[in-house]
Design a protein around this motif. Structure first.
Motif, PDB file in Angstrom:
ATOM      1  N   GLY A 285       0.861  -1.174   0.000  1.00 35.76           N
ATOM      2  CA  GLY A 285       0.000   0.000   0.000  1.00 35.76           C
ATOM      3  C   GLY A 285       0.895   1.220   0.000  1.00 35.76           C
ATOM      4  O   GLY A 285       1.831   1.312  -0.774  1.00 35.76           O
ATOM      5  N   GLY A 286       0.690   2.141   0.905  1.00 38.24           N
ATOM      6  CA  GLY A 286       1.541   3.320   1.000  1.00 38.24           C
ATOM      7  C   GLY A 286       2.661   3.183   2.014  1.00 38.24           C
ATOM      8  O   GLY A 286       3.423   4.116   2.229  1.00 38.24           O
ATOM      9  N   ALA A 287       2.786   2.036   2.656  1.00 42.69           N
ATOM     10  CA  ALA A 287       3.785   1.851   3.714  1.00 42.69           C
ATOM     11  C   ALA A 287       5.029   1.142   3.170  1.00 42.69           C
ATOM     12  O   ALA A 287       4.927   0.194   2.405  1.00 42.69           O
ATOM     13  N   THR A 288       6.201   1.616   3.610  1.00 41.53           N
ATOM     14  CA  THR A 288       7.449   0.931   3.293  1.00 41.53           C
ATOM     15  C   THR A 288       7.745  -0.049   4.422  1.00 41.53           C
ATOM     16  O   THR A 288       7.712   0.317   5.597  1.00 41.53           O
ATOM     17  N   VAL A 289       8.038  -1.290   4.045  1.00 40.09           N
ATOM     18  CA  VAL A 289       8.356  -2.343   5.005  1.00 40.09           C
ATOM     19  C   VAL A 289       9.793  -2.779   4.742  1.00 40.09           C
ATOM     20  O   VAL A 289      10.163  -3.066   3.608  1.00 40.09           O
ATOM     21  N   THR A 290      10.609  -2.827   5.811  1.00 38.61           N
ATOM     22  CA  THR A 290      12.000  -3.269   5.694  1.00 38.61           C
ATOM     23  C   THR A 290      12.256  -4.362   6.720  1.00 38.61           C
ATOM     24  O   THR A 290      11.940  -4.191   7.898  1.00 38.61           O
ATOM     25  N   ILE A 291      12.838  -5.465   6.260  1.00 36.89           N
ATOM     26  CA  ILE A 291      13.164  -6.582   7.147  1.00 36.89           C
ATOM     27  C   ILE A 291      14.672  -6.787   7.103  1.00 36.89           C
ATOM     28  O   ILE A 291      15.255  -6.920   6.025  1.00 36.89           O
TER      29      ILE A 291
ATOM     30  N   VAL B 193      11.626  -5.920  11.780  1.00 34.83           N
ATOM     31  CA  VAL B 193      10.702  -5.445  10.752  1.00 34.83           C
ATOM     32  C   VAL B 193      10.403  -3.985  11.074  1.00 34.83           C
ATOM     33  O   VAL B 193      10.034  -3.661  12.208  1.00 34.83           O
ATOM     34  N   THR B 194      10.576  -3.121  10.071  1.00 37.11           N
ATOM     35  CA  THR B 194      10.327  -1.689  10.235  1.00 37.11           C
ATOM     36  C   THR B 194       9.198  -1.264   9.313  1.00 37.11           C
ATOM     37  O   THR B 194       9.202  -1.592   8.119  1.00 37.11           O
ATOM     38  N   PHE B 195       8.251  -0.536   9.872  1.00 30.37           N
ATOM     39  CA  PHE B 195       7.146   0.058   9.112  1.00 30.37           C
ATOM     40  C   PHE B 195       7.281   1.568   9.217  1.00 30.37           C
ATOM     41  O   PHE B 195       7.397   2.101  10.325  1.00 30.37           O
ATOM     42  N   ASP B 196       7.233   2.271   8.082  1.00 32.00           N
ATOM     43  CA  ASP B 196       7.332   3.735   8.142  1.00 32.00           C
ATOM     44  C   ASP B 196       5.982   4.403   8.385  1.00 32.00           C
ATOM     45  O   ASP B 196       5.910   5.596   8.628  1.00 32.00           O
ATOM     46  N   LYS B 197       4.902   3.612   8.338  1.00 32.68           N
ATOM     47  CA  LYS B 197       3.550   4.113   8.607  1.00 32.68           C
ATOM     48  C   LYS B 197       2.798   3.066   9.418  1.00 32.68           C
ATOM     49  O   LYS B 197       3.158   1.891   9.413  1.00 32.68           O
ATOM     50  N   ASP B 198       1.738   3.489  10.070  1.00 35.91           N
ATOM     51  CA  ASP B 198       0.872   2.544  10.769  1.00 35.91           C
ATOM     52  C   ASP B 198       0.307   1.549   9.752  1.00 35.91           C
ATOM     53  O   ASP B 198      -0.011   1.918   8.615  1.00 35.91           O
ATOM     54  N   VAL B 199       0.201   0.283  10.172  1.00 28.61           N
ATOM     55  CA  VAL B 199      -0.288  -0.774   9.278  1.00 28.61           C
ATOM     56  C   VAL B 199      -1.314  -1.649   9.997  1.00 28.61           C
ATOM     57  O   VAL B 199      -1.480  -1.560  11.221  1.00 28.61           O
TER      58      VAL B 199
ATOM     59  N   GLY C 299      -5.172  -7.800   9.673  1.00 27.47           N
ATOM     60  CA  GLY C 299      -6.341  -7.047  10.124  1.00 27.47           C
ATOM     61  C   GLY C 299      -6.203  -6.388  11.478  1.00 27.47           C
ATOM     62  O   GLY C 299      -7.116  -5.687  11.925  1.00 27.47           O
ATOM     63  N   LYS C 300      -5.083  -6.589  12.164  1.00 15.26           N
ATOM     64  CA  LYS C 300      -4.882  -6.008  13.492  1.00 15.26           C
ATOM     65  C   LYS C 300      -3.918  -4.826  13.401  1.00 15.26           C
ATOM     66  O   LYS C 300      -2.892  -4.908  12.723  1.00 15.26           O
ATOM     67  N   PRO C 301      -4.213  -3.723  14.115  1.00 16.29           N
ATOM     68  CA  PRO C 301      -3.378  -2.517  13.993  1.00 16.29           C
ATOM     69  C   PRO C 301      -1.996  -2.670  14.638  1.00 16.29           C
ATOM     70  O   PRO C 301      -1.852  -3.291  15.688  1.00 16.29           O
ATOM     71  N   LEU C 302      -0.996  -2.085  13.960  1.00 13.74           N
ATOM     72  CA  LEU C 302       0.368  -2.037  14.477  1.00 13.74           C
ATOM     73  C   LEU C 302       0.951  -0.682  14.095  1.00 13.74           C
ATOM     74  O   LEU C 302       0.913  -0.291  12.924  1.00 13.74           O
TER      75      LEU C 302
ATOM     76  N   ALA D 271       6.565 -21.872   3.068  1.00 10.40           N
ATOM     77  CA  ALA D 271       6.335 -20.436   2.889  1.00 10.40           C
ATOM     78  C   ALA D 271       5.335 -19.987   3.952  1.00 10.40           C
ATOM     79  O   ALA D 271       4.326 -20.661   4.193  1.00 10.40           O
ATOM     80  N   VAL D 272       5.641 -18.858   4.603  1.00 13.19           N
ATOM     81  CA  VAL D 272       4.780 -18.346   5.664  1.00 13.19           C
ATOM     82  C   VAL D 272       4.377 -16.912   5.301  1.00 13.19           C
ATOM     83  O   VAL D 272       5.159 -15.975   5.462  1.00 13.19           O
ATOM     84  N   PRO D 273       3.150 -16.739   4.775  1.00 13.68           N
ATOM     85  CA  PRO D 273       2.698 -15.396   4.414  1.00 13.68           C
ATOM     86  C   PRO D 273       2.104 -14.663   5.611  1.00 13.68           C
ATOM     87  O   PRO D 273       1.424 -15.258   6.447  1.00 13.68           O
ATOM     88  N   VAL D 274       2.391 -13.354   5.692  1.00 16.01           N
ATOM     89  CA  VAL D 274       1.803 -12.506   6.729  1.00 16.01           C
ATOM     90  C   VAL D 274       1.196 -11.305   5.990  1.00 16.01           C
ATOM     91  O   VAL D 274       1.924 -10.500   5.392  1.00 16.01           O
ATOM     92  N   LYS D 275      -0.130 -11.212   6.026  1.00 13.71           N
ATOM     93  CA  LYS D 275      -0.843 -10.157   5.298  1.00 13.71           C
ATOM     94  C   LYS D 275      -0.650  -8.817   6.003  1.00 13.71           C
ATOM     95  O   LYS D 275      -0.894  -8.695   7.212  1.00 13.71           O
ATOM     96  N   ILE D 276      -0.241  -7.816   5.218  1.00 15.16           N
ATOM     97  CA  ILE D 276      -0.059  -6.454   5.736  1.00 15.16           C
ATOM     98  C   ILE D 276      -0.760  -5.491   4.800  1.00 15.16           C
ATOM     99  O   ILE D 276      -0.656  -5.618   3.568  1.00 15.16           O
ATOM    100  N   THR D 277      -1.491  -4.549   5.365  1.00 16.34           N
ATOM    101  CA  THR D 277      -2.085  -3.478   4.583  1.00 16.34           C
ATOM    102  C   THR D 277      -1.785  -2.156   5.266  1.00 16.34           C
ATOM    103  O   THR D 277      -1.599  -2.098   6.500  1.00 16.34           O
ATOM    104  N   ALA D 278      -1.703  -1.107   4.478  1.00 20.43           N
ATOM    105  CA  ALA D 278      -1.476   0.227   5.038  1.00 20.43           C
ATOM    106  C   ALA D 278      -2.741   0.672   5.754  1.00 20.43           C
ATOM    107  O   ALA D 278      -3.858   0.477   5.239  1.00 20.43           O
ATOM    108  N   LYS D 279      -2.584   1.238   6.920  1.00 23.35           N
ATOM    109  CA  LYS D 279      -3.738   1.711   7.690  1.00 23.35           C
ATOM    110  C   LYS D 279      -4.217   3.018   7.078  1.00 23.35           C
ATOM    111  O   LYS D 279      -3.408   3.872   6.741  1.00 23.35           O
ATOM    112  N   LYS D 280      -5.520   3.150   6.942  1.00 22.91           N
ATOM    113  CA  LYS D 280      -6.066   4.362   6.328  1.00 22.91           C
ATOM    114  C   LYS D 280      -6.470   5.364   7.352  1.00 22.91           C
ATOM    115  O   LYS D 280      -6.745   5.138   8.449  1.00 22.91           O
TER     116      LYS D 280
END
Length: 174
Positions: free
Chosen positions: A42-48, A81-87, A91-94, A165-174
């Motif tokens: 989405g609009g969030a940058t994720v760095t691992i 794991v670094t998020f530059d925006k709330d995510v 479905g749970k906020p971080l 493979a272990v997927p973890v769903k992330i979406t940018a918080k609106k």
């Protein structure tokens, strides 16, 4: 005087040879080299940031990485794991920030943990510092991965190692 100069030159040459030898030892590849995965969700940058161990013919799941125990999800220092925006993670906020990333693998479900203490050795996990815990479902990887790797894609992050493979769903918080 001449002997002093010769001695000084020999001492300098010996120091050079020793320092070159020490630097050459540091140059050999690490067993679990550092790696980074970064991307947009989405609009969030994720760095691992993580260290990437190899399979090396070992049994990984239920062997090297025991089922039912907290795993640092990499080697050496804790994976971060670094998020530059709330995510939203599954479905749970971080909140935006840097977290250490741990998991508790089982054969059919994994607990994924984002821990508030980012800078720590991988085995210093403290459950009281968890910012978020959630459950995800692993799947068979499309290809065998000799080295642990993380990818960021439009759906979130993906941990892949060996045949899993272990997927973890992330979406940018609106």
């Amino acid at each position: 005087m001449k002997n002093t100069r010769i001695f000084s030159l020999l001492a300098l040459l010996l120091a050079f040879l020793v320092s070159t030898s020490v630097m050459a030892q540091d140059a050999k590849p690490k067993a679990s080299p550092p790696a980074t995965a970064t991307g947009k969700v989405g609009g969030a940058t994720v760095t691992i940031n993580y260290s990437s161990p190899s399979v090396k013919g070992r049994t990984i799941w239920g062997g090297l990485v025991p089922y039912g125990q907290v795993w640092r999800s990499g080697a050496n220092e804790a994976t971060t794991v670094t998020f530059d925006k709330d995510v939203l993670v599954e479905g749970k906020p971080l909140a935006a920030g840097t977290y250490s990333f741990y998991t508790i693998p089982t054969e059919d479900k994994w607990t994924v943990i984002f821990n508030k203490t980012a800078k720590q050795w991988g085995t210093q996990y403290d459950e009281k510092q968890d910012a978020l815990r959630l459950t995800v479902t692993p799947s068979k990887a499309p290809t065998m991965n000799e080295r642990l790797k993380y990818d960021i894609n439009s759906n979130g992050l993906l941990l892949s190692w060996e045949n899993l493979a272990v997927p973890v769903k992330i979406t940018a918080k609106k």
